[in-house]
Design a protein around this motif. Structure first.
Motif, mmCIF file in Angstrom:
data_model
loop_
_atom_site.group_PDB
_atom_site.id
_atom_site.type_symbol
_atom_site.label_atom_id
_atom_site.label_comp_id
_atom_site.label_asym_id
_atom_site.label_seq_id
_atom_site.Cartn_x
_atom_site.Cartn_y
_atom_site.Cartn_z
ATOM 1 N N ILE A 194 0.864 -1.176 0.000
ATOM 2 C CA ILE A 194 0.000 0.000 0.000
ATOM 3 C C ILE A 194 0.893 1.216 0.000
ATOM 4 O O ILE A 194 1.867 1.275 0.744
ATOM 5 C CB ILE A 194 -0.905 0.170 1.240
ATOM 6 C CG1 ILE A 194 -0.648 -0.906 2.294
ATOM 7 C CG2 ILE A 194 -2.338 0.283 0.849
ATOM 8 C CD1 ILE A 194 -1.441 -0.638 3.554
ATOM 9 N N PRO A 214 -5.269 4.091 0.740
ATOM 10 C CA PRO A 214 -5.842 2.873 0.174
ATOM 11 C C PRO A 214 -6.611 3.224 -1.109
ATOM 12 O O PRO A 214 -7.449 4.115 -1.081
ATOM 13 C CB PRO A 214 -6.824 2.401 1.250
ATOM 14 C CG PRO A 214 -6.643 3.302 2.416
ATOM 15 C CD PRO A 214 -5.931 4.515 1.969
ATOM 16 N N ASN A 215 -6.274 2.569 -2.198
ATOM 17 C CA ASN A 215 -6.929 2.880 -3.476
ATOM 18 C C ASN A 215 -7.798 1.725 -3.927
ATOM 19 O O ASN A 215 -7.298 0.660 -4.267
ATOM 20 C CB ASN A 215 -5.881 3.151 -4.559
ATOM 21 C CG ASN A 215 -4.916 4.230 -4.141
ATOM 22 O OD1 ASN A 215 -5.311 5.191 -3.499
ATOM 23 N ND2 ASN A 215 -3.661 4.060 -4.476
ATOM 24 N N GLN A 227 -8.154 1.443 5.429
ATOM 25 C CA GLN A 227 -6.770 1.037 5.641
ATOM 26 C C GLN A 227 -6.697 -0.469 5.908
ATOM 27 O O GLN A 227 -5.816 -1.158 5.412
ATOM 28 C CB GLN A 227 -6.221 1.817 6.842
ATOM 29 C CG GLN A 227 -4.723 1.837 6.932
ATOM 30 C CD GLN A 227 -4.102 2.793 5.941
ATOM 31 O OE1 GLN A 227 -4.769 3.643 5.400
ATOM 32 N NE2 GLN A 227 -2.830 2.635 5.675
ATOM 33 N N ALA A 247 -7.105 -2.357 2.802
ATOM 34 C CA ALA A 247 -5.861 -2.318 2.030
ATOM 35 C C ALA A 247 -4.869 -3.348 2.561
ATOM 36 O O ALA A 247 -4.173 -4.006 1.795
ATOM 37 C CB ALA A 247 -5.255 -0.920 2.084
ATOM 38 N N THR A 282 -3.181 -6.656 0.626
ATOM 39 C CA THR A 282 -1.767 -6.989 0.487
ATOM 40 C C THR A 282 -1.506 -8.466 0.782
ATOM 41 O O THR A 282 -0.485 -9.002 0.379
ATOM 42 C CB THR A 282 -0.876 -6.165 1.441
ATOM 43 O OG1 THR A 282 -1.264 -6.468 2.787
ATOM 44 C CG2 THR A 282 -1.010 -4.691 1.203
ATOM 45 N N GLN A 315 -2.693 1.719 -8.308
ATOM 46 C CA GLN A 315 -2.753 0.513 -7.493
ATOM 47 C C GLN A 315 -2.613 -0.730 -8.369
ATOM 48 O O GLN A 315 -1.977 -1.704 -7.976
ATOM 49 C CB GLN A 315 -4.078 0.484 -6.719
ATOM 50 C CG GLN A 315 -4.118 -0.551 -5.614
ATOM 51 C CD GLN A 315 -3.089 -0.304 -4.520
ATOM 52 O OE1 GLN A 315 -2.806 0.834 -4.164
ATOM 53 N NE2 GLN A 315 -2.488 -1.368 -4.015
ATOM 54 N N ASN A 351 0.001 -3.523 -7.741
ATOM 55 C CA ASN A 351 -0.411 -4.907 -7.534
ATOM 56 C C ASN A 351 0.241 -5.890 -8.498
ATOM 57 O O ASN A 351 0.069 -7.087 -8.352
ATOM 58 C CB ASN A 351 -1.928 -5.034 -7.656
ATOM 59 C CG ASN A 351 -2.625 -4.474 -6.441
ATOM 60 O OD1 ASN A 351 -2.014 -4.302 -5.400
ATOM 61 N ND2 ASN A 351 -3.893 -4.185 -6.578
#
Lengths: 300, 156
Positions: free
Chosen positions: A78, A82-83, A134, A137, A141, B95, B99
């Motif tokens: 991240i 957070p996207n 958050q 996110a 991960t 992102q 990713n």
């Protein structure tokens, strides 16, 4: 195995050097904390190694080039905020991430339970609080069980409860033995979670090494007495004690490891000075950090 | 590969209200918008004999193509622009790269959607033109239907 190796990375925004000759080497199993004040180049560094920012010179290698171009699918990261897609719910958003990472059998329920979001799995991302975003996110991960995790100021903007929750999750992840790279300006966080630290300022890596080695042996003392003037004189004469700052009710000093509290107490009592406050403790990362960054300022 | 990328874009946008409204508008209006000509153009100016040329083989290919093209640019064109820009403003483009997508893959996924939409629109164009033509032409045969078939390529 060496997870990440950067050599002589440079990046500037116009005249400002955001990252200046950065050499980092991160090995498997390290929990590496990248420390530095705001604007010191932490996020820029992470942006470069994650491939979303162009850099001017130098190079970096992930996993000793084992995975080639697709190395980022082995990294969970991240960066800053957070996207996610605001109009999709938690599960749909995680599905997109797993499709990108090429992971087929993701257990979304378990992931959401890990970050305590399971009860909101059907709500849209836009309806989440910052802490929940958050946490989602962090869940993202974990998809595909990556070898390396990168967190950029993971507790930024959260309330105390959110900070505690996120920290607990991070600690749990760090304890699994994965390699973690974490940027932060909150020293307490780094001290509690990380095994290694690197300190950055103005794009320069000032120091790096294991957390234990960063802290020197000297103790930090707080000594107080009713008569501070006499105390100052007595401490100035004492060997192994240096006064670093005067506070309203006590004096702050650095003390050699060979000097014990009882010795200070005895020596002062011999001079008819009686202490009402005496604390000796190990220097904390925060003080070390301030010292290192201060040194750099005075060099300039 | 291409199928995977289109699935990815489908997952991203299938619940997006802008995309849903625009595709519904397109699918709903595209086959029939040309029929509004019946109401508006009761008397067409001299070079054309009557408004029936809009719907007759083989000229229906031209007119349906012309009318449909406007809808394509308004609905699908805008949708495509939206699909690219919304990813930038939501920072999901960033992102996606973090990713693990490469930049090339990312743009190829957008390109795949573009190609896919063009193919769907063309298929709709062919079907709707044939339906319009068949219902408006007296005495048609296969030859007259395909008389203007290069219009398909032009539309695409």
């Amino acid at each position: 195995m060496e997870v990440l190796q950067t050599s002589h990375l440079h990046k500037s925004y116009g005249k400002i050097k955001a990252v200046n000759d950065l050499n980092l080497s991160i090995h498997q199993g390290m929990v590496f904390g990248l420390l530095g004040p705001n604007g010191s180049g932490k996020t820029t560094t992470l942006g470069i190694i994650l491939g979303i920012l162009q850099f001017d010179a130098g190079n970096f290698t992930w996993f000793e080039n084992q995975y080639g171009e697709k190395h980022r699918t082995r990294i969970g990261a991240i960066l800053e905020t957070p996207n996610f897609y605001p109009y999709l719910n938690a599960i749909d958003n995680l599905k997109i991430v797993s499709l990108i990472k090429g992971v087929e059998d993701t257990n979304y329920d378990d992931l959401l339970k890990l970050v305590d979001l399971h009860h909101r799995k059907d709500s849209k991302f836009s309806s989440y609080s910052l802490g929940m975003k958050q946490r989602l996110a962090i869940a993202a991960t974990q998809i595909g069980n990556p070898d390396v995790l990168i967190f950029d100021e993971p507790t930024n903007g959260l309330d105390p409860q959110g900070i505690a929750e996120v920290r607990q999750i991070l600690k749990r992840i760090a304890d699994t033995g994965k390699t973690v790279i974490m940027a932060s300006h909150i020293l307490d966080e780094v001290e509690k979670i990380c095994s290694h630290v690197g300190i950055m300022k103005n794009g320069v890596l000032l120091a790096s090494g294991p957390v234990g080695a960063m802290l020197n042996d000297k103790l930090l003392g707080e000594i107080g007495s009713d008569d501070l003037i006499a105390l100052t004189q007595a401490l100035n004469d004492m060997e192994g004690v240096t006064i670093s700052a005067a506070r309203p009710k006590f004096l702050e000093c650095t003390v050699d490891a060979s000097v014990s509290a009882s010795k200070i107490n005895r020596l002062l009592a011999e001079k008819n000075i009686f202490v009402n406050h005496l604390v000796l403790r190990k220097q904390r990362l925060e003080e070390e950090f301030l010292e290192i960054t201060r040194k750099q300022n005075s060099v300039k | 590969m291409m199928k995977e990328l289109i699935t990815l874009e489908w997952l991203k946008f299938r619940k997006n209200s802008v995309v849903i409204v625009l595709s519904a508008l397109f699918v709903g209006l595209f086959p029939f918008i040309i029929l509004t000509g019946k109401k508006v153009f009761n008397n067409v100016p001299p070079p054309l004999p009557s408004s029936i040329v809009f719907y007759e083989f083989p000229t229906v290919w031209d007119y349906q193509g012309y009318a449909g093209n406007w809808l394509v640019s308004f609905c699908l064109g805008f949708m495509m622009v939206y699909m690219v820009t919304s990813e930038v403003s939501n920072r999901t483009q960033r992102q996606a790269i973090i990713n693990g997508m490469t930049r090339k893959e990312y743009w190829f996924s957008k390109l795949s959607v573009l190609i896919f939409m063009a193919l769907v629109a063309t298929a709709m164009y062919v079907v709707s033109s044939i339906v319009l033509g068949v219902t408006h032409t007296e005495g048609y045969d296969f030859e007259i239907i395909w008389d203007n078939n290069n219009a398909i390529i032009r539309f695409l």
